[in-house]
Design a protein around this motif. Structure first.
Motif, PDB file in Angstrom:
ATOM      1  N   LEU A 219       5.901   1.436  -8.515  1.00  6.19           N
ATOM      2  CA  LEU A 219       5.531   2.264  -9.670  1.00  6.19           C
ATOM      3  C   LEU A 219       4.014   2.382  -9.800  1.00  6.19           C
ATOM      4  O   LEU A 219       3.498   3.466 -10.117  1.00  6.19           O
ATOM      5  CB  LEU A 219       6.125   1.662 -10.948  1.00  6.19           C
ATOM      6  N   VAL A 220       3.293   1.298  -9.551  1.00  8.22           N
ATOM      7  CA  VAL A 220       1.836   1.325  -9.616  1.00  8.22           C
ATOM      8  C   VAL A 220       1.278   2.317  -8.599  1.00  8.22           C
ATOM      9  O   VAL A 220       0.407   3.139  -8.909  1.00  8.22           O
ATOM     10  CB  VAL A 220       1.239  -0.083  -9.395  1.00  8.22           C
ATOM     11  N   GLN A 221       1.803   2.257  -7.362  1.00  7.46           N
ATOM     12  CA  GLN A 221       1.342   3.190  -6.333  1.00  7.46           C
ATOM     13  C   GLN A 221       1.723   4.626  -6.669  1.00  7.46           C
ATOM     14  O   GLN A 221       0.968   5.566  -6.402  1.00  7.46           O
ATOM     15  CB  GLN A 221       1.921   2.800  -4.966  1.00  7.46           C
ATOM     16  N   ALA A 222       2.895   4.809  -7.248  1.00  7.34           N
ATOM     17  CA  ALA A 222       3.366   6.166  -7.563  1.00  7.34           C
ATOM     18  C   ALA A 222       2.538   6.822  -8.659  1.00  7.34           C
ATOM     19  O   ALA A 222       2.312   8.040  -8.636  1.00  7.34           O
ATOM     20  CB  ALA A 222       4.838   6.123  -7.976  1.00  7.34           C
ATOM     21  N   PHE A 223       2.058   6.042  -9.605  1.00 11.83           N
ATOM     22  CA  PHE A 223       1.347   6.602 -10.751  1.00 11.83           C
ATOM     23  C   PHE A 223      -0.172   6.603 -10.594  1.00 11.83           C
ATOM     24  O   PHE A 223      -0.835   7.556 -11.032  1.00 11.83           O
ATOM     25  CB  PHE A 223       1.732   5.861 -12.031  1.00 11.83           C
ATOM     26  N   ILE A 224      -0.743   5.555  -9.985  1.00  8.83           N
ATOM     27  CA  ILE A 224      -2.208   5.510  -9.894  1.00  8.83           C
ATOM     28  C   ILE A 224      -2.714   5.262  -8.475  1.00  8.83           C
ATOM     29  O   ILE A 224      -3.918   5.224  -8.252  1.00  8.83           O
ATOM     30  CB  ILE A 224      -2.798   4.421 -10.828  1.00  8.83           C
ATOM     31  N   GLY A 225      -1.808   5.113  -7.515  1.00  8.53           N
ATOM     32  CA  GLY A 225      -2.216   4.817  -6.140  1.00  8.53           C
ATOM     33  C   GLY A 225      -2.143   6.043  -5.246  1.00  8.53           C
ATOM     34  O   GLY A 225      -2.662   7.105  -5.577  1.00  8.53           O
ATOM     35  N   HIS A 226      -1.465   5.907  -4.111  1.00 10.52           N
ATOM     36  CA  HIS A 226      -1.390   7.023  -3.153  1.00 10.52           C
ATOM     37  C   HIS A 226      -0.482   8.147  -3.636  1.00 10.52           C
ATOM     38  O   HIS A 226      -0.533   9.261  -3.137  1.00 10.52           O
ATOM     39  CB  HIS A 226      -0.935   6.517  -1.782  1.00 10.52           C
ATOM     40  N   ARG A 227       0.411   7.862  -4.593  1.00 11.21           N
ATOM     41  CA  ARG A 227       1.309   8.854  -5.187  1.00 11.21           C
ATOM     42  C   ARG A 227       2.182   9.544  -4.154  1.00 11.21           C
ATOM     43  O   ARG A 227       2.383  10.767  -4.191  1.00 11.21           O
ATOM     44  CB  ARG A 227       0.501   9.878  -6.000  1.00 11.21           C
ATOM     45  N   MET A 228       2.710   8.763  -3.238  1.00 13.52           N
ATOM     46  CA  MET A 228       3.650   9.256  -2.232  1.00 13.52           C
ATOM     47  C   MET A 228       4.861   8.326  -2.190  1.00 13.52           C
ATOM     48  O   MET A 228       4.772   7.173  -2.610  1.00 13.52           O
ATOM     49  CB  MET A 228       2.977   9.312  -0.856  1.00 13.52           C
ATOM     50  N   PRO A 229       5.999   8.808  -1.689  1.00 11.92           N
ATOM     51  CA  PRO A 229       7.208   7.973  -1.646  1.00 11.92           C
ATOM     52  C   PRO A 229       7.161   6.945  -0.515  1.00 11.92           C
ATOM     53  O   PRO A 229       7.841   7.079   0.504  1.00 11.92           O
ATOM     54  CB  PRO A 229       8.327   9.006  -1.434  1.00 11.92           C
ATOM     55  N   ILE A 230       6.340   5.928  -0.707  1.00  8.74           N
ATOM     56  CA  ILE A 230       6.231   4.838   0.267  1.00  8.74           C
ATOM     57  C   ILE A 230       6.579   3.546  -0.459  1.00  8.74           C
ATOM     58  O   ILE A 230       5.820   3.102  -1.329  1.00  8.74           O
ATOM     59  CB  ILE A 230       4.809   4.719   0.860  1.00  8.74           C
ATOM     60  N   ASN A 231       7.732   2.966  -0.128  1.00 10.31           N
ATOM     61  CA  ASN A 231       8.127   1.744  -0.826  1.00 10.31           C
ATOM     62  C   ASN A 231       7.279   0.554  -0.395  1.00 10.31           C
ATOM     63  O   ASN A 231       6.749   0.505   0.714  1.00 10.31           O
ATOM     64  CB  ASN A 231       9.609   1.441  -0.573  1.00 10.31           C
ATOM     65  N   GLU A 232       7.116  -0.389  -1.296  1.00 12.06           N
ATOM     66  CA  GLU A 232       6.384  -1.617  -1.019  1.00 12.06           C
ATOM     67  C   GLU A 232       7.352  -2.686  -0.521  1.00 12.06           C
ATOM     68  O   GLU A 232       8.484  -2.788  -1.007  1.00 12.06           O
ATOM     69  CB  GLU A 232       5.687  -2.113  -2.292  1.00 12.06           C
ATOM     70  N   GLY A 233       6.900  -3.482   0.431  1.00 13.77           N
ATOM     71  CA  GLY A 233       7.717  -4.575   0.943  1.00 13.77           C
ATOM     72  C   GLY A 233       6.860  -5.806   1.162  1.00 13.77           C
ATOM     73  O   GLY A 233       5.622  -5.723   1.131  1.00 13.77           O
ATOM     74  N   PRO A 234       7.486  -6.958   1.367  1.00 14.12           N
ATOM     75  CA  PRO A 234       6.705  -8.174   1.631  1.00 14.12           C
ATOM     76  C   PRO A 234       5.848  -7.981   2.875  1.00 14.12           C
ATOM     77  O   PRO A 234       6.349  -7.618   3.935  1.00 14.12           O
ATOM     78  CB  PRO A 234       7.791  -9.240   1.859  1.00 14.12           C
ATOM     79  N   ALA A 235       4.542  -8.201   2.750  1.00 19.10           N
ATOM     80  CA  ALA A 235       3.637  -8.015   3.884  1.00 19.10           C
ATOM     81  C   ALA A 235       3.921  -9.053   4.968  1.00 19.10           C
ATOM     82  O   ALA A 235       3.975 -10.257   4.683  1.00 19.10           O
ATOM     83  CB  ALA A 235       2.191  -8.122   3.413  1.00 19.10           C
ATOM     84  N   GLY A 236       4.078  -8.574   6.198  1.00 14.84           N
ATOM     85  CA  GLY A 236       4.323  -9.496   7.310  1.00 14.84           C
ATOM     86  C   GLY A 236       3.204 -10.509   7.485  1.00 14.84           C
ATOM     87  O   GLY A 236       3.436 -11.672   7.854  1.00 14.84           O
ATOM     88  N   LEU A 237       1.966 -10.076   7.212  1.00 14.37           N
ATOM     89  CA  LEU A 237       0.824 -10.987   7.332  1.00 14.37           C
ATOM     90  C   LEU A 237       0.906 -12.118   6.314  1.00 14.37           C
ATOM     91  O   LEU A 237       0.625 -13.274   6.618  1.00 14.37           O
ATOM     92  CB  LEU A 237      -0.480 -10.208   7.156  1.00 14.37           C
ATOM     93  N   TRP A 238       1.301 -11.777   5.075  1.00 15.51           N
ATOM     94  CA  TRP A 238       1.462 -12.834   4.074  1.00 15.51           C
ATOM     95  C   TRP A 238       2.620 -13.752   4.434  1.00 15.51           C
ATOM     96  O   TRP A 238       2.567 -14.966   4.221  1.00 15.51           O
ATOM     97  CB  TRP A 238       1.676 -12.224   2.683  1.00 15.51           C
ATOM     98  N   TRP A 239       3.668 -13.168   4.993  1.00 15.73           N
ATOM     99  CA  TRP A 239       4.806 -13.968   5.457  1.00 15.73           C
ATOM    100  C   TRP A 239       4.309 -14.998   6.480  1.00 15.73           C
ATOM    101  O   TRP A 239       4.649 -16.185   6.411  1.00 15.73           O
ATOM    102  CB  TRP A 239       5.844 -13.030   6.077  1.00 15.73           C
ATOM    103  N   GLY A 240       3.479 -14.547   7.400  1.00 13.45           N
ATOM    104  CA  GLY A 240       2.924 -15.445   8.405  1.00 13.45           C
ATOM    105  C   GLY A 240       2.053 -16.532   7.795  1.00 13.45           C
ATOM    106  O   GLY A 240       2.107 -17.709   8.204  1.00 13.45           O
ATOM    107  N   ILE A 241       1.238 -16.157   6.782  1.00 12.67           N
ATOM    108  CA  ILE A 241       0.375 -17.138   6.115  1.00 12.67           C
ATOM    109  C   ILE A 241       1.214 -18.182   5.380  1.00 12.67           C
ATOM    110  O   ILE A 241       0.888 -19.376   5.376  1.00 12.67           O
ATOM    111  CB  ILE A 241      -0.589 -16.423   5.142  1.00 12.67           C
ATOM    112  N   PHE A 242       2.303 -17.761   4.744  1.00 10.32           N
ATOM    113  CA  PHE A 242       3.190 -18.713   4.067  1.00 10.32           C
ATOM    114  C   PHE A 242       3.742 -19.722   5.079  1.00 10.32           C
ATOM    115  O   PHE A 242       3.818 -20.928   4.790  1.00 10.32           O
ATOM    116  CB  PHE A 242       4.337 -17.964   3.388  1.00 10.32           C
ATOM    117  N   ILE A 243       4.128 -19.235   6.249  1.00  5.99           N
ATOM    118  CA  ILE A 243       4.660 -20.131   7.282  1.00  5.99           C
ATOM    119  C   ILE A 243       3.596 -21.119   7.744  1.00  5.99           C
ATOM    120  O   ILE A 243       3.840 -22.319   7.892  1.00  5.99           O
ATOM    121  CB  ILE A 243       5.191 -19.310   8.480  1.00  5.99           C
ATOM    122  N   VAL A 244       2.381 -20.604   7.958  1.00  6.39           N
ATOM    123  CA  VAL A 244       1.276 -21.455   8.398  1.00  6.39           C
ATOM    124  C   VAL A 244       0.974 -22.527   7.353  1.00  6.39           C
ATOM    125  O   VAL A 244       0.814 -23.709   7.669  1.00  6.39           O
ATOM    126  CB  VAL A 244       0.012 -20.609   8.686  1.00  6.39           C
TER     127      VAL A 244
END
Length: 428
Positions: free
Chosen positions: A52-77
């Protein structure tokens, strides 16, 4: 009504493609069933808000947000740093929670200092081609393992799961190419519903675990403790944010291409606003002790497959995900979606990504340079994918998280090679 059905389809796609990350991270940190359910709830709440944040004040395109793979990797580390840098899992999670806020502030600083605009020039059609192919190749192992019924290393292939998965894939392609517009528009929703029924008939649909006695449960804030200052985590967040900006711009670049080429819609170029929105989303993720979100490139395949480029259904989808996260029982039902069904539908979506990759390459005028850049990027990225992540355990956390991600490593190398070739060309 069209927007509501489209919103339900977006919500199901977002949850199906994102549910694995919080469950895996909760397992790595040894969370019990209750804490895992709450972690999943907070993650879904944050992802819905982020859309919703991206849709209203960000890129305003239909791109869903998902867990970032990089953050996933950092959590594992950082889970592996317990007993080395941190005394307990709670302390490690507290540092990660604080790191998300560091990253959020850095996103906003980079947006207003102009760094984001400078990075945009690196995403040429060749780099987008490399990024898309690496994205498909990176996720293909998980998709195929899921379709074969392989949950953990050493599991045998489950023939019944494989047959069910193939049936769902064929059904998904049939619905995507259906001549009746409303059938193809909601093909993913129909495919997931039919796939769930198929796996229930086959006896391969897991039962929904109870969502607890509470009907409504609001997500809690700062679950892992108060915010702290961690200099090592700040350095990690600094490099991670730059890589996440690159990831964000690649997703936006791909969606812009889809909207312009397939639907004759002029996509707004709002990279700066998207970066600010990502900063806000990371701050929200830190406050609600979740995972850092990032715009998902797979959304382009979803939009292309379902032919739903409109923003209203996407917004409805974000609202639905936020509302569902308040009801533990509903979250438990959605979490029981058979994994092979989600993988079968995602398989169909990602075939669209391969087509997009080669379409991008066709837009490159100098093919000779493109082939050289692609060769370096693809060989490096794919090669990294075969290196066991644990082999990088002795490296600094940010380096380990980056090098264990073939998508980011290959894309960065491709950018470096392309810029080197362009510099040599100008020099001559």
């Amino acid at each position: 009504m069209k927007n509501i059905f489209g919103g339900v389809q977006w919500a199901v796609f977002l949850i199906a493609s994102s549910i694995a990350a919080p469950i895996a991270i909760a397992s790595i940190f040894g969370m019990d069933a209750t804490d895992t359910a709450l972690f999943v709830q907070r993650t879904m709440f944050v992802l819905g808000i982020a859309c919703l944040v991206q849709a209203f004040i960000g890129h305003r395109m239909p791109i869903n947000e998902g867990p970032a793979g990089l953050w996933w990797g950092i959590f594992i580390v950082y889970a592996g740093l317990v007993g080395i840098l941190y005394a307990s899992m709670e302390e490690s999670l507290q540092a990660l929670q604080s790191g998300l806020l560091y990253s959020g502030v850095l996103f906003i600083v980079f947006a207003y200092t102009g760094l984001v605009d400078k990075l945009k020039v690196f995403f040429t059609p060749t780099i987008t081609f490399v990024y898309l192919l690496l994205l498909v190749l990176q996720i293909s192992e998980s998709i195929l393992s899921g379709l074969l019924g392989i949950v953990s290393k050493g599991d045998a292939v489950d023939g019944i799961v494989l047959l069910g998965g193939i049936a769902v894939i064929l059904l998904t392609f049939f619905l995507m190419g259906h001549k009746v517009p409303w059938v193809s528009r909601y093909s993913m929703l129909f495919a997931i519903a039919a796939g769930w029924l198929i796996f229930w008939i086959l006896g391969k649909s897991p039962e929904a675990e109870g969502g607890g006695s509470t009907l409504i449960a609001l997500p809690e804030m700062l679950v892992f403790g108060p915010l702290i200052w961690d200099s090592g985590m700040f350095i990690t967040a600094l490099f991670l944010t730059i890589l996440l900006i690159a990831n964000m711009m690649a997703s936006i670049r791909v969606m812009e291409s889809v909207l312009k080429n397939s639907f004759s819609i002029q996509a707004p170029k709002r990279i700066k606003q998207a970066s600010v929105a990502s900063g806000i989303n990371h701050i929200i993720a830190g406050i609600f002790s979740s995972i850092g979100p990032v715009p998902i490139s797979g959304a382009a395949g979803f939009v292309s497959a379902t032919r739903t480029p409109a923003l209203k259904p996407f917004i409805f989808g974000g609202v639905i995900v936020v509302l569902i996260s308040f009801f533990p029982a509903l979250m438990a039902i959605l979490a029981s979606l058979p994994a092979p069904v989600a993988y079968a539908v995602i398989f169909a979506v990602f075939t669209q990504m391969v087509e997009m990759a080669f379409t991008e390459l066709e837009n490159e005028k100098n093919r000779q340079y493109s082939y050289k850049v692609a060769a370096f990027g693809l060989m490096s990225g794919v090669g990294i994918m075969f290196v066991p992540p644990e082999s990088m355990g002795n490296l600094p956390s940010v380096l380990a998280a980056t090098l264990s991600n073939g998508l980011i490593t290959g894309t960065v190398i491709a950018i470096g090679i392309e810029q080197l070739l362009l510099w040599r060309k100008k020099k001559k």
